[in-house]
Scaffold this motif. Sequence first.
Motif, mmCIF file in Angstrom:
data_model
loop_
_atom_site.group_PDB
_atom_site.id
_atom_site.type_symbol
_atom_site.label_atom_id
_atom_site.label_comp_id
_atom_site.label_asym_id
_atom_site.label_seq_id
_atom_site.Cartn_x
_atom_site.Cartn_y
_atom_site.Cartn_z
ATOM 1 N N GLN A 1 4.836 4.613 -15.121
ATOM 2 C CA GLN A 1 4.264 4.881 -16.439
ATOM 3 C C GLN A 1 5.159 4.346 -17.556
ATOM 4 N N ASP A 2 6.479 4.500 -17.389
ATOM 5 C CA ASP A 2 7.415 4.157 -18.461
ATOM 6 C C ASP A 2 7.470 2.663 -18.760
ATOM 7 N N LEU A 3 7.110 1.818 -17.792
ATOM 8 C CA LEU A 3 7.186 0.377 -18.059
ATOM 9 C C LEU A 3 5.808 -0.279 -18.202
ATOM 10 N N ALA A 4 4.754 0.514 -18.071
ATOM 11 C CA ALA A 4 3.402 -0.047 -18.188
ATOM 12 C C ALA A 4 3.083 -0.411 -19.625
ATOM 13 N N ASP A 5 2.212 -1.398 -19.795
ATOM 14 C CA ASP A 5 1.721 -1.761 -21.134
ATOM 15 C C ASP A 5 0.717 -0.747 -21.644
ATOM 16 N N PHE A 6 -0.017 -0.132 -20.717
ATOM 17 C CA PHE A 6 -1.001 0.869 -21.104
ATOM 18 C C PHE A 6 -1.088 1.916 -20.014
ATOM 19 N N VAL A 7 -1.046 3.180 -20.416
ATOM 20 C CA VAL A 7 -1.207 4.306 -19.498
ATOM 21 C C VAL A 7 -2.418 5.094 -19.971
ATOM 22 N N GLY A 8 -3.332 5.398 -19.076
ATOM 23 C CA GLY A 8 -4.519 6.114 -19.506
ATOM 24 C C GLY A 8 -5.374 6.572 -18.351
ATOM 25 N N ASP A 9 -6.586 7.034 -18.671
ATOM 26 C CA ASP A 9 -7.530 7.467 -17.655
ATOM 27 C C ASP A 9 -8.447 6.321 -17.271
ATOM 28 N N LEU B 1 -11.512 5.572 -18.024
ATOM 29 C CA LEU B 1 -12.238 4.936 -19.121
ATOM 30 C C LEU B 1 -11.313 4.038 -19.925
ATOM 31 N N GLY B 2 -10.158 4.565 -20.318
ATOM 32 C CA GLY B 2 -9.217 3.763 -21.094
ATOM 33 C C GLY B 2 -8.766 2.521 -20.356
ATOM 34 N N LEU B 3 -8.524 2.662 -19.061
ATOM 35 C CA LEU B 3 -8.094 1.512 -18.268
ATOM 36 C C LEU B 3 -9.210 0.479 -18.160
ATOM 37 N N SER B 4 -10.457 0.937 -18.031
ATOM 38 C CA SER B 4 -11.588 0.004 -17.989
ATOM 39 C C SER B 4 -11.701 -0.760 -19.305
ATOM 40 N N GLN B 5 -11.530 -0.051 -20.409
ATOM 41 C CA GLN B 5 -11.607 -0.703 -21.717
ATOM 42 C C GLN B 5 -10.482 -1.706 -21.907
ATOM 43 N N GLN B 6 -9.281 -1.358 -21.481
ATOM 44 C CA GLN B 6 -8.157 -2.288 -21.572
ATOM 45 C C GLN B 6 -8.388 -3.515 -20.698
ATOM 46 N N ALA B 7 -8.886 -3.293 -19.493
ATOM 47 C CA ALA B 7 -9.159 -4.419 -18.599
ATOM 48 C C ALA B 7 -10.217 -5.350 -19.179
ATOM 49 N N ALA B 8 -11.207 -4.772 -19.875
ATOM 50 C CA ALA B 8 -12.289 -5.577 -20.428
ATOM 51 C C ALA B 8 -11.822 -6.472 -21.567
ATOM 52 N N ARG B 9 -10.743 -6.086 -22.264
ATOM 53 C CA ARG B 9 -10.336 -6.850 -23.441
ATOM 54 C C ARG B 9 -9.020 -7.614 -23.265
ATOM 55 N N GLU C 1 -21.305 -9.674 -10.044
ATOM 56 C CA GLU C 1 -22.374 -9.739 -11.036
ATOM 57 C C GLU C 1 -23.217 -8.468 -11.035
ATOM 58 N N ARG C 2 -23.528 -7.956 -9.833
ATOM 59 C CA ARG C 2 -24.351 -6.756 -9.752
ATOM 60 C C ARG C 2 -23.581 -5.515 -10.201
ATOM 61 N N ALA C 3 -22.299 -5.461 -9.887
ATOM 62 C CA ALA C 3 -21.497 -4.280 -10.240
ATOM 63 C C ALA C 3 -21.109 -4.267 -11.713
ATOM 64 N N ARG C 4 -21.065 -5.446 -12.344
ATOM 65 C CA ARG C 4 -20.636 -5.499 -13.745
ATOM 66 C C ARG C 4 -21.682 -4.906 -14.679
ATOM 67 N N LYS C 5 -22.955 -5.052 -14.349
ATOM 68 C CA LYS C 5 -24.009 -4.587 -15.258
ATOM 69 C C LYS C 5 -23.919 -3.091 -15.549
ATOM 70 N N PRO C 6 -23.799 -2.221 -14.532
ATOM 71 C CA PRO C 6 -23.704 -0.789 -14.855
ATOM 72 C C PRO C 6 -22.405 -0.410 -15.554
ATOM 73 N N ILE C 7 -21.315 -1.157 -15.313
ATOM 74 C CA ILE C 7 -20.065 -0.896 -16.029
ATOM 75 C C ILE C 7 -20.217 -1.269 -17.496
ATOM 76 N N GLU C 8 -20.799 -2.429 -17.753
ATOM 77 C CA GLU C 8 -21.019 -2.847 -19.141
ATOM 78 C C GLU C 8 -21.972 -1.897 -19.858
ATOM 79 N N ARG C 9 -22.967 -1.375 -19.127
ATOM 80 C CA ARG C 9 -23.873 -0.399 -19.724
ATOM 81 C C ARG C 9 -23.099 0.857 -20.128
#
Length: 341
Positions: free
Chosen positions: A55-63, A65-73, A325-333
Amino acid sequence: MPGTIVEPTERVRPAPTVPACDPVQREPLTREILELKRRLNAVILAHNYQVPEIQDLADFVGDSLGLSQQAARTRADVIVFCGVRFMAETAKILNPDKLVILPDMDAGCSLEESCPADQLAALQRTNPNFYTIAYINCSAAVKALSDVICTSGNAEKIVRAAPADRDLLFVPDENLGQWVMERTGRPMTLWRGNCYAHVEFRRESLLRLKARHPRARVVVHPESLREVRDLADVICSTEQMIHWCKASPDREFIIVTESGILHRLRKECPDKVFHCAPAFDVNRMPSDACRCSECKYMKLNTLEKLRDCMRRLYPRIELPRDLIERARKPIERMLEITARN
């Protein structure tokens, strides 16, 4: 609120044992990891349940949802995911052209294993009107079969946004699903699955801890059993726990989730006191023994494994393009619904 419970045909195997961390090697390992991160143009994402040194050296620590949002951007070339496998898969689904690695490919999840994709597909065929809401703690194959994904932080919002004329099927966490039904009044068919680390919490043990700390507020994760949720002052995701405890005027808290989050809570709220709720393992100790709950899958990740995976760029997440492609649609939703006011 009644709901139908669907049983999977197989139960989950026990979690693996966890190797101990060697604190002597921590400083040189940390320096090497940071240098590798710079050279690779990598980002290190860590879940709230990871060991403190990660945790101490990570760029982002979260749950989740937060990790999904960070990965998306992220604009990094390499995503180093310190969590469990389904989380790294989510990052790959959102970034199909990026390299996604994780320290230990054996970092699985009892929830993910409880819901095989073929069994879910068979159930879906029994009711064409099912609208499938999948908790993010599931495989890429299950995500691909779903209409929308949710996390513990946005599950209530996702269910409220579900079409009113559809029969809701919620997989794979029955406890989270039960809590969301209580919150929304929407009946759902629930898959019989749970997080082994959260169902270790018991009402009697928590009551004993509350008696020892009568001023402590009780903060509970919704993956916990109803008998435990009923004792909560607040029920929320790990990220919401951080915000709630920081904003609360209270000074003492009992945290009912995996104990890895205590490191971040104590860092961000140094003037407050946090107690881990006692976990009960019927195979190992009596119910009144105080043992903090640990997810052995999460704790498979170590600094040594993190360094090694960045050196070798392996283990890496590889998924078929059509599955992505199929798995991304429900995540983006999910991300779209979550972003709404």
